[in-house]
Design an enzyme around this catalytic site. Sequence first.
Site, PDB file in Angstrom:
ATOM      1  N   LEU A 226       0.821  -1.219   0.000  1.00  0.00           N
ATOM      2  CA  LEU A 226       0.000   0.000   0.000  1.00  0.00           C
ATOM      3  C   LEU A 226       0.851   1.263   0.000  1.00  0.00           C
ATOM      4  O   LEU A 226       1.945   1.302   0.554  1.00  0.00           O
ATOM      5  CB  LEU A 226      -0.928  -0.009   1.210  1.00  0.00           C
ATOM      6  CG  LEU A 226      -1.891  -1.200   1.304  1.00  0.00           C
ATOM      7  CD1 LEU A 226      -2.751  -1.106   2.570  1.00  0.00           C
ATOM      8  CD2 LEU A 226      -2.773  -1.292   0.065  1.00  0.00           C
TER       9      LEU A 226
ATOM     10  N   GLY B 217      -1.623   6.429  -2.647  1.00  0.00           N
ATOM     11  CA  GLY B 217      -2.752   6.319  -3.584  1.00  0.00           C
ATOM     12  C   GLY B 217      -3.875   5.505  -2.954  1.00  0.00           C
ATOM     13  O   GLY B 217      -5.049   5.895  -2.991  1.00  0.00           O
ATOM     14  N   HIS B 218      -3.507   4.381  -2.350  1.00  0.00           N
ATOM     15  CA  HIS B 218      -4.514   3.577  -1.643  1.00  0.00           C
ATOM     16  C   HIS B 218      -5.089   4.381  -0.466  1.00  0.00           C
ATOM     17  O   HIS B 218      -6.299   4.401  -0.241  1.00  0.00           O
ATOM     18  CB  HIS B 218      -3.885   2.291  -1.095  1.00  0.00           C
ATOM     19  CG  HIS B 218      -3.316   1.375  -2.146  1.00  0.00           C
ATOM     20  ND1 HIS B 218      -1.972   1.180  -2.315  1.00  0.00           N
ATOM     21  CD2 HIS B 218      -3.932   0.599  -3.077  1.00  0.00           C
ATOM     22  CE1 HIS B 218      -1.763   0.306  -3.303  1.00  0.00           C
ATOM     23  NE2 HIS B 218      -2.934  -0.049  -3.789  1.00  0.00           N
TER      24      HIS B 218
ATOM     25  N   GLN C 230      -5.898 -12.502 -12.079  1.00  0.00           N
ATOM     26  CA  GLN C 230      -5.833 -11.340 -12.959  1.00  0.00           C
ATOM     27  C   GLN C 230      -4.436 -11.109 -13.528  1.00  0.00           C
ATOM     28  O   GLN C 230      -4.200 -10.120 -14.226  1.00  0.00           O
ATOM     29  CB  GLN C 230      -6.350 -10.090 -12.257  1.00  0.00           C
ATOM     30  CG  GLN C 230      -5.438  -9.537 -11.170  1.00  0.00           C
ATOM     31  CD  GLN C 230      -6.111  -8.403 -10.421  1.00  0.00           C
ATOM     32  OE1 GLN C 230      -7.048  -8.621  -9.664  1.00  0.00           O
ATOM     33  NE2 GLN C 230      -5.660  -7.179 -10.649  1.00  0.00           N
TER      34      GLN C 230
ATOM     35  N   LYS D 234      -6.276   5.928 -11.561  1.00  0.00           N
ATOM     36  CA  LYS D 234      -5.000   5.357 -12.027  1.00  0.00           C
ATOM     37  C   LYS D 234      -5.260   4.174 -12.965  1.00  0.00           C
ATOM     38  O   LYS D 234      -4.570   3.999 -13.962  1.00  0.00           O
ATOM     39  CB  LYS D 234      -4.195   4.927 -10.801  1.00  0.00           C
ATOM     40  CG  LYS D 234      -3.052   3.979 -11.047  1.00  0.00           C
ATOM     41  CD  LYS D 234      -1.873   4.714 -11.599  1.00  0.00           C
ATOM     42  CE  LYS D 234      -0.600   3.900 -11.588  1.00  0.00           C
ATOM     43  NZ  LYS D 234      -0.720   2.498 -11.893  1.00  0.00           N
ATOM     44  N   ASP D 235      -6.264   3.349 -12.608  1.00  0.00           N
ATOM     45  CA  ASP D 235      -6.644   2.204 -13.438  1.00  0.00           C
ATOM     46  C   ASP D 235      -7.929   2.571 -14.177  1.00  0.00           C
ATOM     47  O   ASP D 235      -9.013   2.074 -13.873  1.00  0.00           O
ATOM     48  CB  ASP D 235      -6.819   0.963 -12.559  1.00  0.00           C
ATOM     49  CG  ASP D 235      -5.516   0.585 -11.876  1.00  0.00           C
ATOM     50  OD1 ASP D 235      -4.685  -0.059 -12.510  1.00  0.00           O
ATOM     51  OD2 ASP D 235      -5.312   0.991 -10.708  1.00  0.00           O
TER      52      ASP D 235
ATOM     53  N   GLN E 139      -9.957  -0.125 -15.835  1.00  0.00           N
ATOM     54  CA  GLN E 139     -10.497  -1.035 -14.811  1.00  0.00           C
ATOM     55  C   GLN E 139     -11.768  -0.450 -14.196  1.00  0.00           C
ATOM     56  O   GLN E 139     -12.725  -1.181 -13.912  1.00  0.00           O
ATOM     57  CB  GLN E 139      -9.444  -1.282 -13.732  1.00  0.00           C
ATOM     58  CG  GLN E 139      -9.939  -2.094 -12.551  1.00  0.00           C
ATOM     59  CD  GLN E 139      -8.815  -2.470 -11.615  1.00  0.00           C
ATOM     60  OE1 GLN E 139      -8.150  -3.473 -11.812  1.00  0.00           O
ATOM     61  NE2 GLN E 139      -8.587  -1.658 -10.593  1.00  0.00           N
TER      62      GLN E 139
END
Length: 289
Positions: free
Chosen positions: A32, A35-36, A60, A150-151, A154
């Site tokens: 972590l 960002g998390h 994944q 960021k993703d 996703q």
Amino acid sequence: MVICRTIGSLNEYLSARPQGPRLGFIPTMGALHDGHASLIREARAGGRFTVVSVFVNPTQFNDPSDFQKYPKTVDQDVYLLEKTGADVLFLPDVTEIYPQGTAPAKHYDLGYLETVLEGAYRPGHFQGVCQVVERLLRIVAPDDLYMGQKDYQQCMVVQRLIDLEHLPVTLVVSPIRREPDGLAMSSRNMRLDAAHRAGAIAIYEALEDIRRGFTRGPLAALTDAARAALEAKGFRVDYVSIADAASLRLLEEWDGKTPAVALIAAFYNDVRLIDNEVLAQAHQLHKVS
Ligand code: AMP
């Protein structure tokens, strides 16, 4: 903060929690960083009772060595979560999440999203993401799900999963947290040595160059220049693309109106890094919590 390693203990704890606050959930693969933490802060600022999962999801990873090398820093993760004020850490092992094994039980119809960018370069990746996110959402049953821009792709895939499976949860997307020099925070940054860590900002610089040069008309010169700049610095580029921010349809030229996002994926010293920047007329990927 309470740590639950089994679904049974998590359910027991969550069913006994005070009723009232909405349940916010932040799925992670650990290692972590801030960002998390920003997702946790956003959930807490919205008054959510906050559950974070740390689970490195084997299904994944399309590249087995990426899975093997994925950083694991559980003690530091617990420290960061305590400091940030998460209420519960769900820390299951693989058999808890996949008691019948990791083979997919079903195929998710992700349509075009699975054929482009990350979908094209990481075959099967988004099926694995949907498999674990659906499983986690059914276990935790949150009101709100917090994920990072960021993703970018996703987030779009997970919204599609929510729609496809009629899951009663709201997706909240948080902005990208960056290091002071601009590099997007990522667990994979830990795998860069000092020289490559310093050089990795070239991805952000390429996005900034694209943003500054973004104008009505053909876009190939802009993306080609960004790709060439990265390759000259030793990156192995998967893609440098500009896409419709709402659909991810790739744009060859900009009409001055369509919301657009620039997205980059590139290997640097065998570490695969991704980043993106919304260019124009920000598409509402961000929902207000
Ligand atoms: P991961 O542990 O990489 O699977 O990420 C867990 C969540 O944190 C995902 O929703 C990511 O999009 C989000 N996340 C990762 N890096 C960042 C970042 N730099 N800024 C904001 N959110 C992030």
